[in-house]
Design a protein around this motif. Structure first.
Motif, PDB file in Angstrom:
ATOM      1  N   VAL A 169     -14.267  13.767  21.996  1.00 53.78           N
ATOM      2  CA  VAL A 169     -14.182  15.077  22.639  1.00 53.78           C
ATOM      3  C   VAL A 169     -12.777  15.659  22.521  1.00 53.78           C
ATOM      4  CG1 VAL A 169     -14.286  16.275  24.864  1.00 53.78           C
ATOM      5  CG2 VAL A 169     -16.086  14.667  24.237  1.00 53.78           C
ATOM      6  N   LEU A 170     -11.759  14.848  22.776  1.00 51.98           N
ATOM      7  CA  LEU A 170     -10.394  15.370  22.775  1.00 51.98           C
ATOM      8  C   LEU A 170      -9.978  15.864  21.393  1.00 51.98           C
ATOM      9  CD1 LEU A 170      -8.634  12.756  25.070  1.00 51.98           C
ATOM     10  CD2 LEU A 170      -9.331  15.085  25.659  1.00 51.98           C
ATOM     11  N   PHE A 171     -10.381  15.161  20.348  1.00 56.51           N
ATOM     12  CA  PHE A 171     -10.049  15.613  19.000  1.00 56.51           C
ATOM     13  C   PHE A 171     -10.713  16.957  18.700  1.00 56.51           C
ATOM     14  CE2 PHE A 171     -11.706  15.907  14.623  1.00 56.51           C
ATOM     15  CZ  PHE A 171     -10.510  16.175  13.969  1.00 56.51           C
ATOM     16  N   VAL A 172     -11.983  17.085  19.020  1.00 59.56           N
ATOM     17  CA  VAL A 172     -12.672  18.344  18.723  1.00 59.56           C
ATOM     18  C   VAL A 172     -12.056  19.486  19.523  1.00 59.56           C
ATOM     19  CG1 VAL A 172     -14.883  19.553  18.733  1.00 59.56           C
ATOM     20  CG2 VAL A 172     -14.800  17.148  18.109  1.00 59.56           C
ATOM     21  N   ARG A 173     -11.707  19.235  20.783  1.00 60.64           N
ATOM     22  CA  ARG A 173     -11.065  20.276  21.586  1.00 60.64           C
ATOM     23  C   ARG A 173      -9.750  20.712  20.937  1.00 60.64           C
ATOM     24  NH1 ARG A 173     -12.890  24.057  24.303  1.00 60.64           N
ATOM     25  NH2 ARG A 173     -11.451  25.233  22.994  1.00 60.64           N
ATOM     26  N   ASP A 174      -8.945  19.746  20.506  1.00 56.44           N
ATOM     27  CA  ASP A 174      -7.676  20.075  19.854  1.00 56.44           C
ATOM     28  C   ASP A 174      -7.901  20.828  18.549  1.00 56.44           C
ATOM     29  OD1 ASP A 174      -6.323  18.845  21.914  1.00 56.44           O
ATOM     30  OD2 ASP A 174      -5.942  16.991  20.808  1.00 56.44           O
TER      31      ASP A 174
END
Length: 409
Positions: A116-121
């Motif tokens: 999730v954090l990678f896609v958000r970034d």
């Protein structure tokens, strides 16, 4: 950049990794003759070894040395191809330079992330640039989250065609047989470490609309919890938390929002794992729930994380060929619409879902980006399988032997 300056139709970046090798083999067996494919990675010697192991269709592919820590090499790689597909994870650690290079170059991109954090970034740093250059940046093109994303797309379109209104309550029950690779474990570990380094990011991971293109515009519809206690479906099946639900659900909700909430502003979406019926199912559900909680807790503490590192698969490893061949997945998705009608979608396929079946999904997604551009939805930016590839990918996966169907119930 002029298309005739691109010397490749498709580049597999990370071809020497466990999933990268599986993807390269799939493409060597299924890409149409004449498709200009290259293998990319840090070591030319290892790339040559991979190429020698491929069926005849891949024996003359170009090899390209590239390293995500070297911006110039990644930029050159992105400019050289129409499509770049990457299996290099954890994506939060290695992925952003690659997706940024593709966004700048107007190069279509696909990955296997479940982070999730990678896609958000990636959304924050690349969506606007890619929308301007025309690049389709397609995340989650494997078992996470193709079956989930395409199933809900098909449900919504069938309901709309029947005049049944938008979707309201939708529940996916996943059953599967498969193994884990070191790369998957490493991605889980990387996200835990990121949350420890920046506790504020826990709010991002915990937000059911974490990947929304416009968080303030999201409806106030309360979403089901991703991890709850064991429960039973109306037909008597016991369920436990599904390890990929916290990611898949957010991809599906992003797909809804990117299409102006075409699935319905009242959509409530949940995923669980089916574990059987009767007393055995109840015990299994309790065991799975406790095991997931124990694993996440152990990864959060340095002493127990070090112990897990000794027993869990190392990066670059994965299940044996025998395990991959015996694996399978089946996702049954039940939906209720605004007028009370009910539909059921089924997504299924043979082969270990995270590896053999994922190679099919990622391979067909990459080929769709490379060969079917005129048939794809007219969108660019940071996208999902449903919004970037839609029914073109459904057709390709059906032709590859996977099941995608919707029926009224």
């Amino acid at each position: 950049m002029a298309e005739d300056a691109r010397t490749h139709d498709l580049v597999v970046y990370g071809a020497t990794g466990f999933v990268g090798r599986l993807l390269a083999r799939y493409l060597a067996e299924h890409a149409p003759a004449g498709t200009r494919i290259a293998l990319a990675g840090r070591s030319r010697d290892r790339l040559e070894e991979v190429r020698r192991s491929l069926p005849s269709g891949g024996r003359d592919w170009v090899l390209v040395e590239a390293d995500s820590t070297d911006e110039a090499s990644v930029d050159a790689l992105a400019r050289s191809t129409r499509v770049l597909v990457t299996t290099v994870g954890p994506y939060a650690r290695y992925g952003l330079p690659v997706v940024e290079a593709c966004a700048r170059a107007g190069t279509h991109y696909a990955d296997l992330t479940g982070e999730v954090l990678f896609v958000r970034d990636a959304i924050e740093r690349c969506h606007a640039v890619a929308a301007e250059t025309g690049a389709r940046l397609v995340h989650a093109c494997g078992y996470d989250s193709v079956p989930s994303d395409l199933s809900v797309l098909l449900l919504a379109r069938q309901a709309a065609a029947d005049g049944a209104g938008g979707l309201t309550d939708v529940e996916l029950v996943a059953t599967l047989r498969g193994g884990f690779s070191g790369g998957t474990i490493d991605s889980m570990r990387a996200q835990v470490e990121a949350l420890q380094a920046d506790p504020a990011r826990r709010r991002v991971v915990g937000d059911p609309f974490a990947l929304s293109p416009d968080r303030a515009a999201e409806p106030g519809t309360r979403q089901p919890r991703d991890a709850g206690l064991p429960s039973r479906t109306p037909d008597g099946r016991w369920t436990a938390p599904f390890v990929m639900a916290p990611f898949n659900t957010r991809i599906v909700r992003r797909s809804n929002a990117l299409q102006d909430w075409a699935y319905g502003r009242g959509l409530r979406y949940r995923e669980v794992m089916g574990v059987g019926r009767g007393p055995v199912g109840a015990v299994t559900a309790a065991g799975v729930t406790a095991g997931l909680l124990a694993t996440v807790s152990a990864m959060s503490l340095s002493p127990t994380r070090a112990l897990l590192d000794r027993v869990l698969p190392a990066p670059g490893t994965g299940p044996s060929e025998s395990v991959r061949e015996k694996g399978w997945f089946r996702m049954v998705v039940d939906a209720t619409t605004e007028d009370g009608r009910r539909y059921r979608a089924t997504a299924a396929g043979s082969g270990d879902p995270g590896y053999k079946a994922t190679a099919v999904m990622l391979g067909e997604a990459a080929l769709a980006l490379a060969l079917d551009e005129e048939r794809l939805p007219d969108r660019a930016g940071s996208l999902t399988p449903a919004t970037a590839l839609g029914e073109v990918l459904v057709e390709r996966l059906r032709a590859a032997g996977h099941t995608y169907e919707v029926v009224a119930v």
